[in-house]
Enzyme design. Structure first.
Site, PDB file in Angstrom:
ATOM      1  N   LYS A 217     -58.186  31.243 -44.104  1.00  0.00           N
ATOM      2  CA  LYS A 217     -57.001  30.503 -44.433  1.00  0.00           C
ATOM      3  C   LYS A 217     -56.687  29.214 -43.325  1.00  0.00           C
ATOM      4  CE  LYS A 217     -55.476  33.061 -48.196  1.00  0.00           C
ATOM      5  NZ  LYS A 217     -55.161  32.679 -49.474  1.00  0.00           N
TER       6      LYS A 217
ATOM      7  N   ASP B 108     -58.908  27.828 -57.458  1.00  0.00           N
ATOM      8  CA  ASP B 108     -58.480  29.070 -57.402  1.00  0.00           C
ATOM      9  C   ASP B 108     -57.201  28.783 -58.146  1.00  0.00           C
ATOM     10  OD1 ASP B 108     -56.909  31.633 -57.098  1.00  0.00           O
ATOM     11  OD2 ASP B 108     -57.087  31.302 -55.039  1.00  0.00           O
TER      12      ASP B 108
ATOM     13  N   GLU C 229     -61.709  26.201 -50.612  1.00  0.00           N
ATOM     14  CA  GLU C 229     -60.855  26.448 -51.867  1.00  0.00           C
ATOM     15  C   GLU C 229     -59.500  25.643 -51.846  1.00  0.00           C
ATOM     16  OE1 GLU C 229     -59.524  30.799 -53.221  1.00  0.00           O
ATOM     17  OE2 GLU C 229     -61.201  30.713 -52.000  1.00  0.00           O
TER      18      GLU C 229
ATOM     19  N   LYS D 299     -59.404  35.164 -60.456  1.00  0.00           N
ATOM     20  CA  LYS D 299     -58.636  36.184 -60.094  1.00  0.00           C
ATOM     21  C   LYS D 299     -58.248  36.859 -61.717  1.00  0.00           C
ATOM     22  CE  LYS D 299     -57.111  34.640 -55.604  1.00  0.00           C
ATOM     23  NZ  LYS D 299     -56.104  34.082 -54.897  1.00  0.00           N
TER      24      LYS D 299
ATOM     25  N   ASP E  93     -59.831  28.213 -47.227  1.00  0.00           N
ATOM     26  CA  ASP E  93     -58.785  28.249 -48.331  1.00  0.00           C
ATOM     27  C   ASP E  93     -57.574  27.385 -47.537  1.00  0.00           C
ATOM     28  OD1 ASP E  93     -57.160  28.658 -50.358  1.00  0.00           O
ATOM     29  OD2 ASP E  93     -57.306  30.811 -50.440  1.00  0.00           O
TER      30      ASP E  93
END
Length: 363
Positions: A168, A242, A217, A266, A193
């Site tokens: 992240k 995402d 992402e 997801k 991400d």
């Protein structure tokens, strides 16, 4: 199957360490176990993956529970359905509210698989006429930390054999930390991400390509799709969507418009396992890579995600860490334990885990 009762069981799981993204820092994970009971006493379990605050999605635990009780539940209670897909179609009058729908859908698939005495993975594989594996190579998502702690977390993940390490980050300035980490782990390819936190500039494509990433992402916010298309056209690194993906049509249109090349699917964000199967069919038709993303699930959500990830259609390991990775005590048994970077798919009927049956709300 005829569902006669829905039980909502709110839970709080204590994280072993804080998990930070550009949205928020969590010390606890609020979840709700959704139990559906049919007229013969069969029980199926789903997990409501909304967060406590509306920083990641507009749905929260409180609002999604209200939707389940007052909008979704009345559409399905005391009605006969032959398949989970037929039941999911009955939820169509309720617009959006994907996380609430997904919790119901997951529970119904668990119930359906148990009634047919099949593992959930087998039920999903049969539904789309594909094969599944008995174990799944999985990835890990590492929250925002300072450079030494990031390096320490990556080292532990690599020792455990995780097949994909996602980092992240928050904002362009945080790329400096990522470059230091990449230099320390020369030869290791990571995923990034950004959770929509980056700002476009003329040097960004070059910077990201220099990192030799597997993918990045959500570099920009959900409403900045033109910037994503511009950045993707300027660099070799693949963009993965995402957060912008709330439906199968979102994925198809984004790939066809050149906004991204990869989709993090997801199941909870697109409405459940039934839409996830539709996403797989779209992937097969339009030939875009997909993988199973995660939402800091508890054991019930992890079991369902693992069953989905076992289908032989995914290009990359999903974000499905072992149980001990996040929580002091999970809400499902048995725990999922990593072996050489893989998790074993349960072979018991349904999701393959047992949960507490103490309900805080019944209707």
């Amino acid at each position: 199957m005829k569902i006669t009762r829905i039980n909502l069981m709110p839970k709080r799981l204590q994280l072993k360490r804080a998990f930070s993204s550009s949205h928020e820092t969590l010390w606890q994970r609020e979840l709700t176990i959704v139990e559906v009971v049919d007229e013969s006493g069969w029980r199926g379990y789903g997990e409501l993956e909304a967060f406590s605050q509306p920083f990641y999605t507009s749905e929260t635990q409180v609002t999604a529970r209200w939707i389940i009780e007052h909008a979704l539940g009345p559409l399905i209670l005391n009605r006969d359905f032959q398949t989970p897909q037929a039941l999911f179609a009955s939820l169509e009058p309720v617009k959006e509210n994907q996380l609430a729908k997904a919790a119901i859908d997951m529970a119904v698939w668990d119930l359906f698989a148990k009634m047919n005495r099949h593992p959930l993975a087998d039920a999903l594989a049969e539904a789309i006429a594909t094969e599944r594996t008995k174990s799944v190579k999985v990835g890990i998502s590492i929250g925002i930390q300072d450079t030494p702690h990031t390096i320490e977390s990556i080292s532990r993940a690599l020792e455990k054999g995780y097949g994909k390490v996602k980092l992240k980050l928050k904002g362009n300035a945080d790329l400096g930390r990522i470059f230091k980490v990449a230099e320390h782990f020369a030869g290791v390819r990571f995923c990034l991400d950004a959770n929509g936190s980056l700002s476009y500039n003329s040097a960004l494509a070059r910077q990201l390509d220099q990192l030799h990433l597997i993918m990045i992402e959500d570099p920009f916010g959900v409403g900045e799709r033109q910037l994503s298309a511009k950045l993707q056209s300027e660099m070799k690194t693949s963009i993965c969507y995402d957060e912008p993906i709330e439906s199968v049509s979102d994925a198809v249109s984004a790939v066809r418009a050149g906004e991204c090349r990869i989709i993090s699917m997801k199941a909870s964000m697109i409405g459940g396992l039934t839409p996830a199967l539709a996403m797989i069919k779209a992937h097969q038709q339009f030939n875009f890579p997909i993988w199973c993303g995660g939402l800091l699930e508890g054991g019930v959500g992890r079991a369902a995600n693992l069953a989905l990830a076992s289908l032989k259609v995914f290009a990359y390991p999903g974000d499905i860490s072992e149980t001990a990775r996040y929580y002091v005590k999970d809400l499902a048994v048995p725990e999922f334990r990593l072996t050489n970077g893989t998790l074993t798919v349960p072979d018991q009927a349904g999701i393959g885990v047992t949960v507490s049956d103490d309900g805080d709300s019944v209707f």
